[in-house]
Scaffold this active site. Structure first.
Site, PDB file in Angstrom:
ATOM      1  N   ASP A  37       0.817  -1.214   0.000  1.00  0.00           N
ATOM      2  CA  ASP A  37       0.000   0.000   0.000  1.00  0.00           C
ATOM      3  C   ASP A  37       0.852   1.266   0.000  1.00  0.00           C
ATOM      4  OD1 ASP A  37      -2.400  -1.303  -0.068  1.00  0.00           O
ATOM      5  OD2 ASP A  37      -2.824  -1.116   2.066  1.00  0.00           O
ATOM      6  N   LYS A  59      -3.416   3.223  -2.689  1.00  0.00           N
ATOM      7  CA  LYS A  59      -4.523   4.114  -3.024  1.00  0.00           C
ATOM      8  C   LYS A  59      -4.373   5.382  -2.199  1.00  0.00           C
ATOM      9  CE  LYS A  59      -7.842   0.363  -3.826  1.00  0.00           C
ATOM     10  NZ  LYS A  59      -6.970  -0.762  -3.447  1.00  0.00           N
ATOM     11  N   MET A 168      -8.713   8.881   9.281  1.00  0.00           N
ATOM     12  CA  MET A 168      -8.929   9.516   7.979  1.00  0.00           C
ATOM     13  C   MET A 168     -10.042  10.555   8.047  1.00  0.00           C
ATOM     14  SD  MET A 168      -8.647   5.933   5.846  1.00  0.00           S
ATOM     15  CE  MET A 168      -9.635   5.055   7.084  1.00  0.00           C
TER      16      MET A 168
END
Length: 205
Positions: A37, A59, A168
């Protein structure tokens, strides 16, 4: 005779190599294919053998990223080639990642796989900032949620939980705060914002 492949869904932890599990480090040292990642640090990807194939499929919001279906296909394809595949995911594989989609793809293709836990920032970030998620006098429980889809959350329920940990949530923080206040949370309640947990640029606000 073809070597039997296996896929390891490994938690990279919070980024600092010092907090990587012994199991994860051992698997990285013998990996033939590393699929990792965007939030995985360079020092972790350097733990693999020199001839290990390294594929960055991270991502990041607003940037070109590898479709999840493509990642699923890569895992199955390299397994079928008899490779030892490490799928390195930031934090813990099953906390706000898309590991279940990868697991379903591996199960559908009858691939042998193993889950390896990692230290999540849910636990590490408050600890490194000296903030207890639970406390005998102040907090008997905590809840964790992501800020990606605030409209889908039960704010009435969240407003009644002693401690909230948000992952997040930078972009949606004003919305989160307003929703909590509207649901009955006191507007003067203290909050902490932690950036780059365990990294040299770690900041607490």
């Amino acid at each position: 005779m073809m070597t039997k492949g296996k896929v390891y869904l490994v938690g990279a932890g919070v980024g600092d190599i010092a907090y990587l599990t012994v199991r994860a480090k051992k698997l990285l040292s013998t990996a033939e294919v590393l699929i990792y990642d965007a939030l995985v640090g360079d020092d972790l990807t350097e733990l693999v053998p020199e001839d290990c194939l390294k594929l960055d499929v991270g991502k990041r919001g607003g940037k070109v990223s590898t479709p999840q279906e493509k990642i699923n296909q890569l895992l199955v394809a390299y397994y079928c080639q008899g490779k030892q595949v490490v799928r390195l995911k930031s934090g813990d594989p099953l906390i706000f990642g898309r590991a279940m989609e990868e697991i379903k793809a591996l199960q559908k293709a009858d691939c042998d796989f193993e889950l390896v836990p990692g230290i999540s920032s849910v636990l590490a970030a408050p600890l490194l900032a000296g903030i207890p998620l639970t406390d005998k006098s102040l907090s008997s429980c905590f809840a964790v949620f992501t800020g990606h889809q605030p409209d889908s959350l039960n704010w009435q329920a969240l407003a009644n939980i002693d401690t909230l940990a948000i992952l997040m949530g930078t972009r949606s923080l004003p919305t989160i705060i307003n929703n909590l206040i509207n649901a009955g949370r006191h507007p003067d309640e203290a909050i902490a914002i932690i950036h780059n947990c365990s990294q040299p640029g770690q900041k607490f606000f």
